[in-house]
Structures are given as C-alpha cells and as structure tokens.
Design a protein around this motif. Structure first.
Motif, PDB file in Angstrom:
ATOM      1  N   GLY A  22       0.789  -1.228   0.000  1.00  0.00           N
ATOM      2  CA  GLY A  22       0.000   0.000   0.000  1.00  0.00           C
ATOM      3  C   GLY A  22       0.817   1.273   0.000  1.00  0.00           C
ATOM      4  N   ASP A  23       2.135   1.167   0.238  1.00  0.00           N
ATOM      5  CA  ASP A  23       2.990   2.352   0.209  1.00  0.00           C
ATOM      6  C   ASP A  23       3.159   2.862  -1.218  1.00  0.00           C
ATOM      7  OD1 ASP A  23       3.454   2.174   2.928  1.00  0.00           O
ATOM      8  OD2 ASP A  23       5.547   1.514   2.744  1.00  0.00           O
ATOM      9  N   GLY A  24       3.313   4.161  -1.354  1.00  0.00           N
ATOM     10  CA  GLY A  24       3.704   4.742  -2.627  1.00  0.00           C
ATOM     11  C   GLY A  24       5.183   4.493  -2.855  1.00  0.00           C
ATOM     12  N   VAL A  25       5.545   4.202  -4.104  1.00  0.00           N
ATOM     13  CA  VAL A  25       6.934   3.896  -4.455  1.00  0.00           C
ATOM     14  C   VAL A  25       7.306   4.704  -5.692  1.00  0.00           C
ATOM     15  CG1 VAL A  25       8.525   2.084  -5.199  1.00  0.00           C
ATOM     16  CG2 VAL A  25       6.737   1.563  -3.528  1.00  0.00           C
ATOM     17  N   LEU A  26       8.382   5.471  -5.588  1.00  0.00           N
ATOM     18  CA  LEU A  26       8.887   6.256  -6.713  1.00  0.00           C
ATOM     19  C   LEU A  26      10.255   5.720  -7.102  1.00  0.00           C
ATOM     20  CD1 LEU A  26       8.393   8.735  -8.560  1.00  0.00           C
ATOM     21  CD2 LEU A  26       9.617  10.101  -6.844  1.00  0.00           C
ATOM     22  N   VAL A  27      10.379   5.295  -8.352  1.00  0.00           N
ATOM     23  CA  VAL A  27      11.656   4.812  -8.899  1.00  0.00           C
ATOM     24  C   VAL A  27      11.936   5.653 -10.135  1.00  0.00           C
ATOM     25  CG1 VAL A  27      12.924   2.849  -9.822  1.00  0.00           C
ATOM     26  CG2 VAL A  27      11.182   2.474  -8.064  1.00  0.00           C
ATOM     27  N   GLY A  28      12.854   6.609 -10.011  1.00  0.00           N
ATOM     28  CA  GLY A  28      13.063   7.556 -11.107  1.00  0.00           C
ATOM     29  C   GLY A  28      11.779   8.339 -11.317  1.00  0.00           C
ATOM     30  N   SER A  29      11.200   8.246 -12.512  1.00  0.00           N
ATOM     31  CA  SER A  29       9.921   8.897 -12.809  1.00  0.00           C
ATOM     32  C   SER A  29       8.750   7.926 -12.747  1.00  0.00           C
ATOM     33  CB  SER A  29       9.971   9.525 -14.209  1.00  0.00           C
ATOM     34  OG  SER A  29      10.934  10.553 -14.245  1.00  0.00           O
ATOM     35  N   LEU A  30       9.010   6.669 -12.409  1.00  0.00           N
ATOM     36  CA  LEU A  30       7.975   5.637 -12.341  1.00  0.00           C
ATOM     37  C   LEU A  30       7.376   5.606 -10.940  1.00  0.00           C
ATOM     38  CD1 LEU A  30       6.526   3.170 -13.629  1.00  0.00           C
ATOM     39  CD2 LEU A  30       8.450   1.790 -12.805  1.00  0.00           C
ATOM     40  N   PHE A  31       6.046   5.780 -10.853  1.00  0.00           N
ATOM     41  CA  PHE A  31       5.363   5.750  -9.563  1.00  0.00           C
ATOM     42  C   PHE A  31       4.357   4.622  -9.553  1.00  0.00           C
ATOM     43  CE2 PHE A  31       2.000   6.623  -6.570  1.00  0.00           C
ATOM     44  CZ  PHE A  31       2.720   6.950  -5.436  1.00  0.00           C
ATOM     45  N   GLY A  32       4.239   3.967  -8.403  1.00  0.00           N
ATOM     46  CA  GLY A  32       3.227   2.937  -8.235  1.00  0.00           C
ATOM     47  C   GLY A  32       2.958   2.679  -6.773  1.00  0.00           C
ATOM     48  N   ILE A  33       2.001   1.797  -6.527  1.00  0.00           N
ATOM     49  CA  ILE A  33       1.607   1.403  -5.181  1.00  0.00           C
ATOM     50  C   ILE A  33       2.097  -0.019  -4.942  1.00  0.00           C
ATOM     51  CG2 ILE A  33      -0.324   1.022  -3.603  1.00  0.00           C
ATOM     52  CD1 ILE A  33       0.052   3.972  -4.400  1.00  0.00           C
ATOM     53  N   ALA A  34       2.802  -0.240  -3.826  1.00  0.00           N
ATOM     54  CA  ALA A  34       3.365  -1.556  -3.513  1.00  0.00           C
ATOM     55  C   ALA A  34       2.262  -2.584  -3.324  1.00  0.00           C
ATOM     56  CB  ALA A  34       4.226  -1.471  -2.254  1.00  0.00           C
ATOM     57  N   PHE A  35       2.396  -3.736  -4.005  1.00  0.00           N
ATOM     58  CA  PHE A  35       1.444  -4.828  -3.872  1.00  0.00           C
ATOM     59  C   PHE A  35       1.688  -5.647  -2.616  1.00  0.00           C
ATOM     60  CE2 PHE A  35      -0.587  -4.463  -7.917  1.00  0.00           C
ATOM     61  CZ  PHE A  35      -1.719  -5.243  -7.799  1.00  0.00           C
ATOM     62  N   GLY A  36       2.904  -5.621  -2.116  1.00  0.00           N
ATOM     63  CA  GLY A  36       3.238  -6.407  -0.932  1.00  0.00           C
ATOM     64  C   GLY A  36       4.372  -5.764  -0.176  1.00  0.00           C
ATOM     65  N   ASP A  37       4.789  -6.412   0.898  1.00  0.00           N
ATOM     66  CA  ASP A  37       5.913  -5.935   1.694  1.00  0.00           C
ATOM     67  C   ASP A  37       7.219  -6.345   1.028  1.00  0.00           C
ATOM     68  OD1 ASP A  37       3.948  -5.200   3.514  1.00  0.00           O
ATOM     69  OD2 ASP A  37       4.286  -6.929   4.824  1.00  0.00           O
ATOM     70  N   ALA A  38       8.265  -5.541   1.242  1.00  0.00           N
ATOM     71  CA  ALA A  38       9.581  -5.878   0.711  1.00  0.00           C
ATOM     72  C   ALA A  38      10.655  -5.240   1.568  1.00  0.00           C
ATOM     73  CB  ALA A  38       9.728  -5.401  -0.736  1.00  0.00           C
ATOM     74  N   GLU A  39      11.781  -5.908   1.662  1.00  0.00           N
ATOM     75  CA  GLU A  39      12.962  -5.342   2.298  1.00  0.00           C
ATOM     76  C   GLU A  39      13.797  -4.647   1.226  1.00  0.00           C
ATOM     77  OE1 GLU A  39      13.581  -5.402   5.596  1.00  0.00           O
ATOM     78  OE2 GLU A  39      11.671  -6.442   5.857  1.00  0.00           O
ATOM     79  N   SER A  40      14.668  -3.758   1.624  1.00  0.00           N
ATOM     80  CA  SER A  40      15.548  -3.076   0.690  1.00  0.00           C
ATOM     81  C   SER A  40      16.312  -4.098  -0.146  1.00  0.00           C
ATOM     82  CB  SER A  40      16.531  -2.179   1.455  1.00  0.00           C
ATOM     83  OG  SER A  40      17.367  -1.498   0.556  1.00  0.00           O
ATOM     84  N   GLY A  41      16.299  -3.916  -1.452  1.00  0.00           N
ATOM     85  CA  GLY A  41      16.995  -4.814  -2.369  1.00  0.00           C
ATOM     86  C   GLY A  41      16.135  -5.942  -2.906  1.00  0.00           C
ATOM     87  N   ASP A  42      14.960  -6.184  -2.292  1.00  0.00           N
ATOM     88  CA  ASP A  42      14.050  -7.225  -2.770  1.00  0.00           C
ATOM     89  C   ASP A  42      13.322  -6.764  -4.030  1.00  0.00           C
ATOM     90  OD1 ASP A  42      14.645  -8.750  -0.536  1.00  0.00           O
ATOM     91  OD2 ASP A  42      12.714  -8.402   0.456  1.00  0.00           O
ATOM     92  N   THR A  43      12.836  -7.740  -4.792  1.00  0.00           N
ATOM     93  CA  THR A  43      11.951  -7.422  -5.903  1.00  0.00           C
ATOM     94  C   THR A  43      10.582  -7.069  -5.326  1.00  0.00           C
ATOM     95  OG1 THR A  43      13.120  -8.895  -7.407  1.00  0.00           O
ATOM     96  CG2 THR A  43      10.857  -8.321  -7.994  1.00  0.00           C
ATOM     97  N   LEU A  44      10.003  -6.008  -5.848  1.00  0.00           N
ATOM     98  CA  LEU A  44       8.733  -5.489  -5.369  1.00  0.00           C
ATOM     99  C   LEU A  44       7.824  -5.262  -6.567  1.00  0.00           C
ATOM    100  CD1 LEU A  44       6.980  -4.129  -3.105  1.00  0.00           C
ATOM    101  CD2 LEU A  44       8.192  -2.010  -3.649  1.00  0.00           C
ATOM    102  N   VAL A  45       6.594  -5.730  -6.488  1.00  0.00           N
ATOM    103  CA  VAL A  45       5.605  -5.483  -7.536  1.00  0.00           C
ATOM    104  C   VAL A  45       4.845  -4.216  -7.172  1.00  0.00           C
ATOM    105  CG1 VAL A  45       3.569  -6.360  -8.743  1.00  0.00           C
ATOM    106  CG2 VAL A  45       5.373  -7.941  -8.015  1.00  0.00           C
ATOM    107  N   ILE A  46       4.756  -3.269  -8.128  1.00  0.00           N
ATOM    108  CA  ILE A  46       3.980  -2.050  -7.914  1.00  0.00           C
ATOM    109  C   ILE A  46       2.865  -1.962  -8.952  1.00  0.00           C
ATOM    110  CG2 ILE A  46       5.831  -0.757  -6.788  1.00  0.00           C
ATOM    111  CD1 ILE A  46       6.271   0.748  -9.454  1.00  0.00           C
ATOM    112  N   ALA A  47       1.718  -1.445  -8.515  1.00  0.00           N
ATOM    113  CA  ALA A  47       0.608  -1.162  -9.425  1.00  0.00           C
ATOM    114  C   ALA A  47       0.816   0.233  -9.985  1.00  0.00           C
ATOM    115  CB  ALA A  47      -0.715  -1.228  -8.675  1.00  0.00           C
ATOM    116  N   THR A  48       0.748   0.363 -11.296  1.00  0.00           N
ATOM    117  CA  THR A  48       0.958   1.667 -11.930  1.00  0.00           C
ATOM    118  C   THR A  48      -0.333   2.300 -12.427  1.00  0.00           C
ATOM    119  OG1 THR A  48       1.411   0.584 -14.035  1.00  0.00           O
ATOM    120  CG2 THR A  48       3.314   1.103 -12.624  1.00  0.00           C
ATOM    121  N   THR A  49      -1.437   1.550 -12.376  1.00  0.00           N
ATOM    122  CA  THR A  49      -2.735   2.083 -12.771  1.00  0.00           C
ATOM    123  C   THR A  49      -3.772   1.678 -11.730  1.00  0.00           C
ATOM    124  OG1 THR A  49      -3.293   0.135 -14.089  1.00  0.00           O
ATOM    125  CG2 THR A  49      -2.210   1.957 -15.246  1.00  0.00           C
TER     126      THR A  49
END
Length: 109
Positions: A22-49
């Motif tokens: 549920g957290d907002g995630v900004l990677v460069g200019s790409l923004f999305g909402i985290a689908f699950g929990d992740a630790e730093s360096g883990d792969t994280l799925v974000i919803a972009t729409t």
C-alpha cells in the motif's frame, strides 16, 4: 502481439527501502503502489494504474479532477508540485478538504 513485454499495470522494481503493501513507491519517474511488503533490495511489484486511497498532507484540499503530486520525502500526496520537484502521479477522483487524511487518486500509469 509478439513484441508486448507485459501489460504494464504491474511492474517489478527493486525496493530502495523497506516497503509495506500500500505504500507509494517512486523509482526515477515511475510511480506505483506496492502490492506487498519488501525489504531493501528485494523485488517489489507495484501497481501503476488504478484508483487508490492515499494518505495526503492534511492541510491540502483536493477537488475532483485536481492534479495529485507525490511528496516522496514524507510519503504523502499533495496539491503542491514544489516548483517541479514533486512529480504528478494522478488525479483526485474524490474531493478531500482541509483537514482530512486521505484522498482517492487515479494513477497516471
């Protein structure tokens, strides 16, 4: 279509920090909402729409259709683009007054 890599509504990114679903995630200019929990360096799925209820700067007031910006350092949405340093991430689809804690946002994708 043979050259379609993926639909694009969900993107895998590398978590830059510990992230909760549920957290907002900004990677460069790409923004999305985290689908699950992740630790730093883990792969994280974000919803972009989609439309998400997001925490906002409590003193900001949104009208339906107003642009919504991401204030990354505080992890909140805002009405202020801060002279271009807060990226526009979507549009408000509900009104939210001052004071209130959330607004529904349709992501730009």
């Amino acid at each position: 279509m043979k050259n379609c890599a993926q639909p694009g509504d969900r993107i895998n990114v590398t978590a830059a920090a510990t992230t909760a679903a549920g957290d907002g995630v900004l990677v460069g200019s790409l923004f999305g909402i985290a689908f699950g929990d992740a630790e730093s360096g883990d792969t994280l799925v974000i919803a972009t729409t989609g439309v998400f209820t997001m925490s906002k700067v409590s003193t900001d007031a949104f009208t339906v259709g107003a642009p919504v910006y991401w204030h990354d350092s505080v992890g909140l949405v805002t009405t202020d683009d801060d002279t271009g340093s807060n990226p526009e991430i979507g549009l408000a689809v509900t009104a939210a007054g001052n004071p209130s804690g959330t607004v529904n946002v349709r992501l730009n994708g």
